[in-house]
Design a protein around this motif. Sequence first.
Motif, PDB file in Angstrom:
ATOM      1  N   PHE A 143       8.352  -2.097  36.709  1.00  0.00           N
ATOM      2  CA  PHE A 143       8.917  -3.239  37.419  1.00  0.00           C
ATOM      3  C   PHE A 143       8.531  -4.568  36.768  1.00  0.00           C
ATOM      4  O   PHE A 143       8.808  -5.633  37.324  1.00  0.00           O
ATOM      5  CB  PHE A 143       8.483  -3.233  38.887  1.00  0.00           C
ATOM      6  N   GLY A 144       7.876  -4.504  35.633  1.00  0.00           N
ATOM      7  CA  GLY A 144       7.606  -5.725  34.880  1.00  0.00           C
ATOM      8  C   GLY A 144       6.262  -6.379  35.119  1.00  0.00           C
ATOM      9  O   GLY A 144       6.009  -7.481  34.630  1.00  0.00           O
ATOM     10  N   TYR A 145       5.379  -5.729  35.883  1.00  0.00           N
ATOM     11  CA  TYR A 145       4.051  -6.310  36.108  1.00  0.00           C
ATOM     12  C   TYR A 145       3.132  -5.872  34.969  1.00  0.00           C
ATOM     13  O   TYR A 145       3.098  -4.709  34.590  1.00  0.00           O
ATOM     14  CB  TYR A 145       3.479  -5.830  37.444  1.00  0.00           C
ATOM     15  N   ASP A 146       2.359  -6.829  34.457  1.00  0.00           N
ATOM     16  CA  ASP A 146       1.489  -6.533  33.326  1.00  0.00           C
ATOM     17  C   ASP A 146       0.272  -7.446  33.395  1.00  0.00           C
ATOM     18  O   ASP A 146       0.250  -8.425  34.155  1.00  0.00           O
ATOM     19  CB  ASP A 146       2.234  -6.755  32.008  1.00  0.00           C
ATOM     20  N   TYR A 147      -0.745  -7.153  32.606  1.00  0.00           N
ATOM     21  CA  TYR A 147      -1.944  -7.985  32.571  1.00  0.00           C
ATOM     22  C   TYR A 147      -1.602  -9.375  32.045  1.00  0.00           C
ATOM     23  O   TYR A 147      -0.877  -9.520  31.060  1.00  0.00           O
ATOM     24  CB  TYR A 147      -3.000  -7.340  31.677  1.00  0.00           C
ATOM     25  N   ASP A 148      -2.104 -10.401  32.725  1.00  0.00           N
ATOM     26  CA  ASP A 148      -1.870 -11.787  32.319  1.00  0.00           C
ATOM     27  C   ASP A 148      -3.107 -12.309  31.606  1.00  0.00           C
ATOM     28  O   ASP A 148      -4.154 -12.519  32.223  1.00  0.00           O
ATOM     29  CB  ASP A 148      -1.564 -12.646  33.549  1.00  0.00           C
ATOM     30  N   PHE A 149      -2.986 -12.524  30.301  1.00  0.00           N
ATOM     31  CA  PHE A 149      -4.141 -12.945  29.515  1.00  0.00           C
ATOM     32  C   PHE A 149      -4.575 -14.368  29.856  1.00  0.00           C
ATOM     33  O   PHE A 149      -5.743 -14.726  29.663  1.00  0.00           O
ATOM     34  CB  PHE A 149      -3.821 -12.836  28.021  1.00  0.00           C
TER      35      PHE A 149
ATOM     36  N   SER B 211      -4.691  -8.859  36.793  1.00  0.00           N
ATOM     37  CA  SER B 211      -4.165  -7.543  36.466  1.00  0.00           C
ATOM     38  C   SER B 211      -2.743  -7.420  37.004  1.00  0.00           C
ATOM     39  O   SER B 211      -2.267  -8.284  37.755  1.00  0.00           O
ATOM     40  CB  SER B 211      -5.043  -6.457  37.090  1.00  0.00           C
ATOM     41  N   ALA B 212      -2.060  -6.341  36.650  1.00  0.00           N
ATOM     42  CA  ALA B 212      -0.725  -6.098  37.184  1.00  0.00           C
ATOM     43  C   ALA B 212      -0.772  -5.994  38.710  1.00  0.00           C
ATOM     44  O   ALA B 212       0.111  -6.509  39.410  1.00  0.00           O
ATOM     45  CB  ALA B 212      -0.147  -4.816  36.585  1.00  0.00           C
ATOM     46  N   GLU B 213      -1.815  -5.349  39.240  1.00  0.00           N
ATOM     47  CA  GLU B 213      -1.966  -5.227  40.690  1.00  0.00           C
ATOM     48  C   GLU B 213      -2.152  -6.588  41.337  1.00  0.00           C
ATOM     49  O   GLU B 213      -1.570  -6.874  42.390  1.00  0.00           O
ATOM     50  CB  GLU B 213      -3.156  -4.323  41.020  1.00  0.00           C
TER      51      GLU B 213
END
Length: 375
Positions: free
Chosen positions: A136-142, A147-149
């Motif tokens: 669904f496009g959620y990923d870790y944001d540097f 986190s995606a959660e």
Amino acid sequence: MKNIPPLTIIPAGAGSGKTHHIKETLAAWVTDPAYGVAPDKIVAVTFTEAAAAEMRERVRAELVRRNRLDDAARLDSAYISTIHGFGLRLLREFAFDAGLPPVSRLLEEDEENTLIRRALARSPSGAEIMEQLEGFGYDYDFLSGDSAEDQFRKEILAMISRFRSLGRETGINAMYPAIEQEISQLYGTPQSAAMLNELLASSVSALLKAYPDNMAPTVSVKTARKELDSDFRRIKAVRTGKHLSDWKLWQKLRSMRVSNRNTKLPEDYDDLARDVMAAAGSLPVHPGPLETALNHARLLLGTVDESLQDYLANKKEHGLVDYGDMLAIAHAILTADPQVLATLRSRVDCLIIDEFQDTNPLQFSLLWEIGRAHV
């Protein structure tokens, strides 16, 4: 009230003397018999506790300066507060009309967040999204370290807050047909999934048949090696069938490394790679992303609805109210029972709204009901 216009709008920027003008106006309305405003029948709404306290003290000081000591004392009973404080006062004064106990405990902000997060954790739709966050496009944001959660939870909490600011706490799932139509129009008419999947698979097979090994070791430029290595891993992923559901893979394959001024690759490799890019370029007309977007929207609405209903039921069971309730329930009381509005009208001589441009739809609607009662 005599001689008070039904509505006056005063555009004023920061530092323009707005609070001074309000103070002078209220003092004049109280002290001049031509206006006849009772000091304890003033409703003055601001957006911070500090601003409310400052307004009350300035008006009080002006009344004292004019030797209206009784009026200054009666100002303590005026409705001078934040918009949420005004809503809470309405709840307490008209609690029985709302079916609430006379004094409901106000949730602190951290308690509210905890209850909403617990409700979110119990949402079946939320659990379904959590199982496929990457899809669904959620990923870790540097940048933020989220986190995606974390990103998913923030999105749901923001949606809950937005719905509540609109005064909408039920029937959220009923919005899906309109959202489905909007998303479908945005994507347009898709083509055959089977045809597009086969086109990408066959172009990848042709490339791997001619160049079965990674091309990265054949070049000396570090950037080119890195990009070719990534390209090789992606086309191998297509061979495993990952392209049937991974739209990020398609997006990456729309841009592969080919020859440029600094790095030369075999001419037929470039041609085959461009065929892969062209096949992946059909992503905007692939029905898969549309289906994913629609499913994501459906589950998001479901998560918001399930979390909100759980949270509302928990509050009601324990006799709790939060900041949103101060407005939503107060608005419901005023709109559901004309007698309540008439009673409030008898207690109010004038209504002043500071920083009116910052009202959200629910706040606006609550205040507008008072205006409609000819305050």
